[in-house]
Design a protein around this motif. Structure first.
Motif, PDB file in Angstrom:
ATOM      1  N   GLY A 168       4.451  -4.405   4.863  1.00 44.73           N
ATOM      2  CA  GLY A 168       3.340  -3.855   5.950  1.00 44.73           C
ATOM      3  C   GLY A 168       2.665  -2.837   5.227  1.00 44.73           C
ATOM      4  O   GLY A 168       2.957  -2.407   3.953  1.00 44.73           O
ATOM      5  N   SER A 169       1.928  -2.330   5.924  1.00 44.84           N
ATOM      6  CA  SER A 169       0.886  -0.974   5.442  1.00 44.84           C
ATOM      7  C   SER A 169      -0.291  -1.585   4.340  1.00 44.84           C
ATOM      8  O   SER A 169      -0.011  -2.600   3.761  1.00 44.84           O
ATOM      9  CB  SER A 169       1.484   0.059   4.934  1.00 44.84           C
ATOM     10  N   LYS A 170      -1.023  -0.830   4.107  1.00 44.32           N
ATOM     11  CA  LYS A 170      -2.050  -1.144   3.143  1.00 44.32           C
ATOM     12  C   LYS A 170      -1.524  -1.262   1.579  1.00 44.32           C
ATOM     13  O   LYS A 170      -0.471  -0.625   1.355  1.00 44.32           O
ATOM     14  CB  LYS A 170      -3.153  -0.104   3.133  1.00 44.32           C
ATOM     15  N   PRO A 171      -2.298  -1.977   1.006  1.00 41.52           N
ATOM     16  CA  PRO A 171      -1.754  -2.190  -0.377  1.00 41.52           C
ATOM     17  C   PRO A 171      -1.468  -0.961  -0.884  1.00 41.52           C
ATOM     18  O   PRO A 171      -2.527   0.082  -1.128  1.00 41.52           O
ATOM     19  CB  PRO A 171      -2.986  -3.055  -1.058  1.00 41.52           C
ATOM     20  N   LEU A 178       8.795  -0.467  12.307  1.00 38.84           N
ATOM     21  CA  LEU A 178       8.424   1.037  12.109  1.00 38.84           C
ATOM     22  C   LEU A 178       7.365   1.603  11.860  1.00 38.84           C
ATOM     23  O   LEU A 178       6.769   2.642  11.538  1.00 38.84           O
ATOM     24  CB  LEU A 178       9.496   1.449  10.771  1.00 38.84           C
ATOM     25  N   GLY A 179       6.282   0.684  12.670  1.00 33.31           N
ATOM     26  CA  GLY A 179       4.881   1.424  12.824  1.00 33.31           C
ATOM     27  C   GLY A 179       4.286   1.893  11.471  1.00 33.31           C
ATOM     28  O   GLY A 179       4.240   1.202  10.279  1.00 33.31           O
ATOM     29  N   GLY A 180       3.896   3.228  11.524  1.00 34.15           N
ATOM     30  CA  GLY A 180       3.094   3.733  10.350  1.00 34.15           C
ATOM     31  C   GLY A 180       4.177   4.460   9.417  1.00 34.15           C
ATOM     32  O   GLY A 180       3.688   5.436   8.778  1.00 34.15           O
ATOM     33  N   SER A 181       5.430   4.423   9.657  1.00 34.63           N
ATOM     34  CA  SER A 181       6.270   5.220   8.826  1.00 34.63           C
ATOM     35  C   SER A 181       6.155   5.089   7.157  1.00 34.63           C
ATOM     36  O   SER A 181       6.377   6.115   6.800  1.00 34.63           O
ATOM     37  CB  SER A 181       7.924   4.581   9.147  1.00 34.63           C
ATOM     38  N   LEU A 182       5.709   4.000   6.609  1.00 31.31           N
ATOM     39  CA  LEU A 182       5.571   3.949   5.123  1.00 31.31           C
ATOM     40  C   LEU A 182       4.193   4.643   5.005  1.00 31.31           C
ATOM     41  O   LEU A 182       4.350   5.514   3.731  1.00 31.31           O
ATOM     42  CB  LEU A 182       5.443   2.405   4.671  1.00 31.31           C
ATOM     43  N   ASP A 183       3.332   4.694   5.583  1.00 35.18           N
ATOM     44  CA  ASP A 183       2.348   5.680   5.388  1.00 35.18           C
ATOM     45  C   ASP A 183       2.840   7.298   5.507  1.00 35.18           C
ATOM     46  O   ASP A 183       2.183   8.019   4.547  1.00 35.18           O
ATOM     47  CB  ASP A 183       1.031   5.691   6.717  1.00 35.18           C
ATOM     48  N   VAL A 184       3.782   7.531   6.308  1.00 30.25           N
ATOM     49  CA  VAL A 184       4.083   9.018   6.259  1.00 30.25           C
ATOM     50  C   VAL A 184       5.022   9.186   5.063  1.00 30.25           C
ATOM     51  O   VAL A 184       4.778  10.237   4.388  1.00 30.25           O
ATOM     52  CB  VAL A 184       4.951   9.044   7.580  1.00 30.25           C
ATOM     53  N   CYS A 238       6.431  -2.929   8.801  1.00 30.89           N
ATOM     54  CA  CYS A 238       5.177  -1.867   9.327  1.00 30.89           C
ATOM     55  C   CYS A 238       3.854  -2.498   9.463  1.00 30.89           C
ATOM     56  O   CYS A 238       2.876  -2.167   8.677  1.00 30.89           O
ATOM     57  CB  CYS A 238       5.363  -0.792   8.272  1.00 30.89           C
ATOM     58  N   LEU A 239       3.652  -3.348  10.702  1.00 31.85           N
ATOM     59  CA  LEU A 239       2.615  -3.952  10.998  1.00 31.85           C
ATOM     60  C   LEU A 239       1.874  -3.344  12.113  1.00 31.85           C
ATOM     61  O   LEU A 239       0.917  -3.924  12.448  1.00 31.85           O
ATOM     62  CB  LEU A 239       2.731  -5.271  11.181  1.00 31.85           C
ATOM     63  N   GLY A 240       2.533  -2.324  12.594  1.00 35.47           N
ATOM     64  CA  GLY A 240       1.831  -1.780  14.057  1.00 35.47           C
ATOM     65  C   GLY A 240       2.362  -2.489  15.069  1.00 35.47           C
ATOM     66  O   GLY A 240       2.747  -3.736  14.766  1.00 35.47           O
ATOM     67  N   ALA A 241       2.427  -1.882  16.167  1.00 33.24           N
ATOM     68  CA  ALA A 241       2.754  -2.545  17.468  1.00 33.24           C
ATOM     69  C   ALA A 241       1.454  -3.344  18.195  1.00 33.24           C
ATOM     70  O   ALA A 241       0.567  -2.717  18.069  1.00 33.24           O
ATOM     71  CB  ALA A 241       3.480  -1.870  18.523  1.00 33.24           C
ATOM     72  N   PRO A 242       1.602  -4.415  18.812  1.00 36.25           N
ATOM     73  CA  PRO A 242       2.908  -5.605  18.850  1.00 36.25           C
ATOM     74  C   PRO A 242       2.922  -6.520  17.815  1.00 36.25           C
ATOM     75  O   PRO A 242       3.812  -7.220  17.979  1.00 36.25           O
ATOM     76  CB  PRO A 242       2.934  -6.103  20.203  1.00 36.25           C
TER      77      PRO A 242
END
Ligand code: UDP
Length: 246
Positions: A109-112, A186-192, A161-165
């Protein structure tokens, strides 16, 4: 493990320490496809409003209260949860366990580039940590198409980490098809963790104004953020007997 019914959501009554021990145990166990979801008030409200999503999320082995809103709801309903177990903090506390136990971790998940940078930072801290695969959240339009790649990596733990839902639908909709032991949404965790998104400065955190900082940075989140007061109002309605569910 004790669960507390928070308006139909069976939330695990864990302290952070208990949650770490439990999830770490699952990662070292035999059973595949254990799903960990970390609902905040926004997701909890969606689970209340959308029966189908509510039923799906109940299939998770572990449900922890990611936000203070869900903990407040449990108090309003008279069955208080021990504490908030924020998804990102749970993951960060699990990292030394995963490293120690030689669990293979896949980041999805998250952006490249984001997950790779997060992996670099995590490995800097925990040299033993084994990241067995990385896949951004945009290569496949339908995350289900990522299943073969994820299974081929022979991971013990898959971080979604793809965001909900989206992440919950992916993890719970394919529960029986995974060969990994644990999946965590885990939503935006990798961004953080990667530093791509900054957490609020200490002043905001200290004064419970993290939401205000996030809103100033991303004003388009206003619609999503309004779900917190709406969720609490709904919980109050349930408490005094006007809500649909208990
Ligand atoms: N995301 C993704 N694929 C998508 C949509 C979103 O990988 O199709 C990622 C996005 O890049 C971000 C995360 O999912 O890293 C969602 O972040 P958000 O802040 O919305 O999550 P929250 O923690 O608020 O649920």
């Amino acid at each position: 493990m004790e669960r507390i019914d928070v308006a139909g959501l069976p939330v695990c009554n864990f302290t952070m320490q208990e949650a770490v021990a439990y999830v770490s145990g699952l990662a070292c166990g035999e059973k595949c496809g254990n799903v960990v979801v970390t609902p905040n008030a926004e997701i909890a409200k969606d689970a209340l409003d959308n029966k189908e999503f509510g039923e799906l999320i109940k299939k998770a082995e572990v449900i922890v209260a990611d936000g203070a809103g869900v903990v407040l709801a449990s108090k309003i309903l008279g069955k208080p949860l021990k504490e908030k177990v924020a998804g990102i903090e749970l993951f960060q506390n699990l990292l030394p366990e995963f490293a120690k136990n030689k669990n293979r971790v896949f980041l999805f998940g998250s952006k490249p580039g984001v997950a790779a940078e997060a992996a670099r930072i995590m490995k800097e801290k925990y040299g033993e940590l084994e990241i067995c695969g990385i896949l951004d959240g945009y290569t496949y339009k339908n995350p289900d198409d990522a299943l073969p790649t994820i299974n081929e990596a022979q991971a013990d733990v898959v971080i979604c980490c793809l965001g909900a839902p989206k992440q919950e639908l992916f993890m719970l909709g394919n529960k029986d098809k995974f060969n990994c032991k644990v999946l965590m949404g885990l939503g935006g965790s990798l961004d953080v963790i990667s530093g791509n998104v900054k957490r609020a400065p200490e002043f905001y955190v200290k004064h419970n104004l993290e939401w205000l900082y996030r809103l100033m940075k991303e004003p388009k989140r206003i619609g999503r953020m309004m779900k917190l007061p709406k969720y609490i109002l709904k919980i109050l309605a349930i408490r005094i007997g006007f809500g649909g569910r208990k």
